[in-house]
Design a protein around this motif. Structure first.
Motif, PDB file in Angstrom:
ATOM      1  N   GLY A  22       0.751  -1.025  -0.168  1.00 45.47           N
ATOM      2  CA  GLY A  22       0.039   0.036   0.036  1.00 45.47           C
ATOM      3  C   GLY A  22       0.864   1.283   0.042  1.00 45.47           C
ATOM      4  N   VAL A  23       0.872   2.006  -1.110  1.00 49.57           N
ATOM      5  CA  VAL A  23       1.718   3.283  -1.404  1.00 49.57           C
ATOM      6  C   VAL A  23       0.961   4.089  -2.161  1.00 49.57           C
ATOM      7  CG1 VAL A  23       3.797   4.196  -2.363  1.00 49.57           C
ATOM      8  CG2 VAL A  23       3.923   1.726  -1.166  1.00 49.57           C
ATOM      9  N   THR A  24       1.036   5.226  -1.792  1.00 50.29           N
ATOM     10  CA  THR A  24       0.454   6.396  -2.599  1.00 50.29           C
ATOM     11  C   THR A  24       1.608   7.214  -2.964  1.00 50.29           C
ATOM     12  OG1 THR A  24      -1.695   6.409  -1.271  1.00 50.29           O
ATOM     13  CG2 THR A  24      -1.429   8.303  -2.724  1.00 50.29           C
TER      14      THR A  24
ATOM     15  N   GLU B  12       3.984   8.155   0.161  1.00 52.39           N
ATOM     16  CA  GLU B  12       3.008   7.957   1.426  1.00 52.39           C
ATOM     17  C   GLU B  12       2.935   6.538   1.638  1.00 52.39           C
ATOM     18  OE1 GLU B  12       0.180  11.838   2.108  1.00 52.39           O
ATOM     19  OE2 GLU B  12       0.213  11.499   0.051  1.00 52.39           O
ATOM     20  N   ILE B  13       3.427   6.270   2.852  1.00 49.85           N
ATOM     21  CA  ILE B  13       3.165   4.898   3.164  1.00 49.85           C
ATOM     22  C   ILE B  13       2.568   4.581   4.476  1.00 49.85           C
ATOM     23  CG2 ILE B  13       4.236   2.508   3.204  1.00 49.85           C
ATOM     24  CD1 ILE B  13       6.557   4.215   1.469  1.00 49.85           C
ATOM     25  N   VAL B  14       1.534   4.227   4.904  1.00 44.41           N
ATOM     26  CA  VAL B  14       0.926   4.032   6.217  1.00 44.41           C
ATOM     27  C   VAL B  14       1.267   2.484   6.459  1.00 44.41           C
ATOM     28  CG1 VAL B  14      -1.076   3.799   7.640  1.00 44.41           C
ATOM     29  CG2 VAL B  14      -0.855   5.675   6.002  1.00 44.41           C
TER      30      VAL B  14
ATOM     31  N   ARG C  57     -10.955   0.827   6.022  1.00 43.11           N
ATOM     32  CA  ARG C  57     -11.078   0.179   4.680  1.00 43.11           C
ATOM     33  C   ARG C  57     -12.483   0.391   4.145  1.00 43.11           C
ATOM     34  NH1 ARG C  57      -8.429  -4.750   4.719  1.00 43.11           N
ATOM     35  NH2 ARG C  57      -6.588  -3.899   3.695  1.00 43.11           N
TER      36      ARG C  57
ATOM     37  N   ARG D 102     -14.173  -0.587   1.516  1.00 42.25           N
ATOM     38  CA  ARG D 102     -14.837  -1.526   0.788  1.00 42.25           C
ATOM     39  C   ARG D 102     -15.583  -2.539   2.001  1.00 42.25           C
ATOM     40  NH1 ARG D 102     -13.369  -6.893  -0.055  1.00 42.25           N
ATOM     41  NH2 ARG D 102     -11.276  -6.408   0.680  1.00 42.25           N
TER      42      ARG D 102
ATOM     43  N   MET E 130      -2.688  -6.250   4.673  1.00 38.67           N
ATOM     44  CA  MET E 130      -2.752  -6.449   3.584  1.00 38.67           C
ATOM     45  C   MET E 130      -2.635  -7.970   3.309  1.00 38.67           C
ATOM     46  SD  MET E 130      -1.901  -2.931   1.692  1.00 38.67           S
ATOM     47  CE  MET E 130      -2.496  -3.278   0.222  1.00 38.67           C
TER      48      MET E 130
HETATM   49  P1  ATP Z   1      -9.506  -3.651  -0.942  1.00 42.97           P
HETATM   50  O1  ATP Z   1     -10.510  -2.762  -0.306  1.00 42.97           O
HETATM   51  O2  ATP Z   1      -9.857  -4.077  -2.281  1.00 42.97           O
HETATM   52  O3  ATP Z   1      -9.022  -4.798  -0.186  1.00 42.97           O
HETATM   53  P2  ATP Z   1      -6.968  -2.156  -0.120  1.00 42.97           P
HETATM   54  O4  ATP Z   1      -7.615  -2.052   1.198  1.00 42.97           O
HETATM   55  O5  ATP Z   1      -5.960  -2.812  -0.260  1.00 42.97           O
HETATM   56  O6  ATP Z   1      -8.245  -2.768  -1.243  1.00 42.97           O
HETATM   57  P3  ATP Z   1      -7.211  -0.173  -2.077  1.00 42.97           P
HETATM   58  O7  ATP Z   1      -8.593   0.356  -2.233  1.00 42.97           O
HETATM   59  O8  ATP Z   1      -6.448  -0.953  -3.010  1.00 42.97           O
HETATM   60  O9  ATP Z   1      -6.962  -0.601  -0.640  1.00 42.97           O
HETATM   61  O10 ATP Z   1      -6.562   1.255  -1.937  1.00 42.97           O
HETATM   62  C1  ATP Z   1      -6.645   2.291  -2.561  1.00 42.97           C
HETATM   63  C2  ATP Z   1      -5.533   3.305  -2.745  1.00 42.97           C
HETATM   64  O11 ATP Z   1      -5.256   3.882  -1.355  1.00 42.97           O
HETATM   65  C3  ATP Z   1      -4.255   2.938  -3.299  1.00 42.97           C
HETATM   66  O12 ATP Z   1      -4.101   2.963  -4.415  1.00 42.97           O
HETATM   67  C4  ATP Z   1      -3.286   3.699  -2.460  1.00 42.97           C
HETATM   68  O13 ATP Z   1      -3.036   4.780  -3.255  1.00 42.97           O
HETATM   69  C5  ATP Z   1      -3.841   3.770  -1.263  1.00 42.97           C
HETATM   70  N1  ATP Z   1      -3.416   3.205   0.058  1.00 42.97           N
HETATM   71  C6  ATP Z   1      -3.763   1.815   0.427  1.00 42.97           C
HETATM   72  N2  ATP Z   1      -3.311   1.410   1.489  1.00 42.97           N
HETATM   73  C7  ATP Z   1      -2.344   2.242   1.724  1.00 42.97           C
HETATM   74  C8  ATP Z   1      -1.147   2.427   2.694  1.00 42.97           C
HETATM   75  N3  ATP Z   1      -1.052   1.563   3.713  1.00 42.97           N
HETATM   76  N4  ATP Z   1      -0.501   3.562   2.598  1.00 42.97           N
HETATM   77  C9  ATP Z   1      -0.569   4.447   1.947  1.00 42.97           C
HETATM   78  N5  ATP Z   1      -1.432   4.495   0.688  1.00 42.97           N
HETATM   79  C10 ATP Z   1      -2.409   3.469   0.679  1.00 42.97           C
END
Ligand code: ATP
Ligand code: GLN
Length: 145
Positions: free
Chosen positions: A44-46, A80-82, A119, A121, A132
């Motif tokens: 998970g990276v933005t 940005e990485i949480v 999350r 979803r 993840m």
């Molecule tokens: P899902 O709901 O399908 O399980 P997920 O929870 O992995 O997915 P996504 O919806 O794929 O999350 O994430 C959307 C966006 O959020 C990613 O494209 C990214 O930019 C950002 N993101 C997700 N997790 C992180 C994180 N830990 N740190 C920084 N950015 C994140």
């Protein structure tokens, strides 16, 4: 504690379960950094394109005197990485390893406490939302058994 401040009160405020590692880096190093992170289960990276000035972009301005002008801004990328608290130092080390050239303009890393993760979803919160599938925690859980 992860962060050592001047007094306990500040320490308490900064202590969190999750942190955002915010790295301002050279654009041409970002691919290298993100694939290294992926390899260790940081999925998970933005990433954003940004512009800024530090020692690199600022020096022209300072010596040139007069006023701030837009063309002094240098193109950078903000990652940005949480992550959970226990993964913070590890992520920072990885970024340092992959992003560093030793020249002015390598960038900076800021560490920001995060109060919660949701999350969208599923409505999950906290650790459930931050974890993840196949992420770093999963990887270390399988390799240590
Ligand atoms: P899902 O709901 O399908 O399980 P997920 O929870 O992995 O997915 P996504 O919806 O794929 O999350 O994430 C959307 C966006 O959020 C990613 O494209 C990214 O930019 C950002 N993101 C997700 N997790 C992180 C994180 N830990 N740190 C920084 N950015 C994140
Ligand atoms: N901490 C998460 C995990 O181990 C990964 C977080 C991230 O990819 N940014 O699953």
């Amino acid at each position: 504690p992860l962060i050592r401040a001047q007094n306990a009160a500040v320490d308490a405020i900064l202590d969190a379960e999750f942190y955002k590692v915010e790295a301002i880096l050279r654009p041409w190093r970002v691919q290298q950094v993100s694939s290294a992170l992926l390899q260790i289960g940081i999925r998970g990276v933005t990433v954003s394109d940004v512009r800024g000035f530090g020692a690199q972009g600022g020096s022209t301005e300072r010596h040139g005197g007069s006023e701030f002008s837009e063309d002094k801004l240098v193109a950078k990328v903000k990652m940005e990485i949480v992550v959970s608290k226990d993964q913070v130092e590890f992520v920072i080390d990885k970024i340092m390893e992959e992003a560093r050239t030793g020249e002015i303009g390598d960038g900076k890393i800021f560490l920001i406490p995060v109060a919660d993760v949701i999350r969208v979803r599923t409505g999950e919160r906290g650790e459930k939302a931050e974890r993840m599938t196949g992420g770093h925690a999963d990887m270390s859980a399988t390799t240590s058994t």
